[in-house]
Design an enzyme around this catalytic site. Structure first.
Site, mmCIF file in Angstrom:
data_model
loop_
_atom_site.group_PDB
_atom_site.id
_atom_site.type_symbol
_atom_site.label_atom_id
_atom_site.label_comp_id
_atom_site.label_asym_id
_atom_site.label_seq_id
_atom_site.Cartn_x
_atom_site.Cartn_y
_atom_site.Cartn_z
ATOM 1 C CE LYS A 1 3.525 2.372 0.776
ATOM 2 N NZ LYS A 1 3.030 2.694 1.870
ATOM 3 C CD GLN B 1 2.826 4.995 4.765
ATOM 4 O OE1 GLN B 1 2.915 5.116 3.347
ATOM 5 N NE2 GLN B 1 2.834 4.228 5.192
ATOM 6 C CG ASP C 1 -3.388 0.201 2.260
ATOM 7 O OD1 ASP C 1 -2.217 -0.440 1.607
ATOM 8 O OD2 ASP C 1 -1.911 1.184 3.004
#
Ligand code: NAP
Length: 295
Positions: free
Chosen positions: A54, A98, A121
């Protein structure tokens, strides 16, 4: 008939090129550089790889990435404090924690603490709720990527029977919700199957569009689909390691046999996977524009 392969790598590349141009014009015309903050807690090797990819993608697009790496023993309170700071920082447009987090940290409490306007997200209940009522702000990245894959392959789900196998919060439930909306690129009749569904094949055989998000290699076999079906394989199962140490991946669909009956099919790797990270970048740029009042 042999299916047309939906090339997720090429479609994501196209999207990323468009985003790169958008990032350049945001900087030259408005002096804005989008910024994604990532937080990694602990030593999970797969998570380290995901965060690194990412960060690399941010660099390629000209997006600033602000990375916090924390030790395994970080407490929930310490993590919440960091999130609060990122929530309050006007330079930060997206916050990504994460997962999985270490067991002693309540994942829901952490994800819910992220400002929903920076939740790139799309997992915050505010964004899930907005998706369900058809007023989306950020959509979860993998399901959003599937929607874009279909759109850019010229496949319109309207009036079609979409059968989703899997009901996770990150793939199955959101893609079913997205597909059922009375909206462009959706408007489908949707069935969701899961581990308690009796005679799954009787549902999958009805699918005009079949979305497999199960986590079981080659679960969907040729006898489970009808001629002409569009198959989206989300499964990413590691079935070995190559002599050069690379992971050997396989989807949830028996690709070689199902492609003989399907009209379109996504490969694994190179199908849904590359779209997920592209949609994260898309949301970060979108957030930067919204936070700065740019259409
Ligand atoms: P998950 O949370 O483990 O959910 C799997 C779902 O499949 C569950 O709903 C489960 O049913 C259902 N299932 C399991 N065995 C089944 C069976 N025998 N028959 C019918 N349904 C069954 O997995 P996930 O996070 O959704 O991920 C699914 C797959 O997609 C994994 O391979 C994952 O690695 C991959 N993935 C890929 C991406 C990408 O970017 N390409 C992103 C996310 C996930 P129950 O609910 O009844 O247990």
């Amino acid at each position: 008939m042999e299916a047309q392969i939906i090339d997720g790598k090429a479609i994501s590349r196209q999207l990323l090129d468009e985003l790169k141009a958008e990032v350049e014009s945001l900087e030259s015309e408005h002096g804005i550089k989008p910024c994604l903050a990532t937080i990694l807690v602990g030593n999970d090797s797969a998570s380290q790889v995901y965060v690194a990819s990412k960060v690399r993608m941010c660099e390629q697009l000209g997006i600033t990435s602000y990375n916090t790496v924390l030790p395994e023993e970080t407490t929930e309170e310490e993590l919440l404090e960091i999130i609060e700071k990122l929530n309050a920082d006007p330079a930060v447009n997206g916050i990504l924690v994460q997962v999985p987090l270490p067991k002693h940290i309540n994942e829901h409490r952490i994800l819910f603490a992220i400002n929903s306007k920076k939740d790139v997200d799309g997992f915050h209940p505010m964004n899930v709720g907005r998706m369900v009522i058809g007023e989306p702000h950020f959509l979860p990245c993998t399901p959003h990527g599937i929607k874009v894959l279909l759109e850019r392959s010229g496949i319109d789900p309207s009036g079609k029977h979409v059968v989703v196998v899997g009901r996770s919060n990150i793939v199955g439930k959101p893609i079913a919700n997205i597909m059922v909306q009375k909206a462009a690129g959706a408007n489908a009749t949707v069935t969701i199957c899961h581990s308690a569904t009796k005679d799954i094949a009787s549902y999958t055989r009805q699918a005009d569009i079949l979305i497999a998000a199960i986590g079981k290699p080659k679960f969907i076999t040729a006898d489970m689909v009808k001629e002409g079906v569009v198959v989206i394989d989300v499964g990413t199962n590691q079935i070995g390691v190559s002599s050069t140490g690379k992971r050997i991946l396989c989807g949830d669909v028996d690709f070689e046999n199902v492609k003989k009956k399907a009209s379109y099919i996504t490969p694994v790797p190179g199908g849904v996977g590359p779209m997920t990270i592209a949609m994260l970048m898309y949301d970060t740029v979108k957030s930067a524009k919204m936070m700065n009042g740019i259409k």
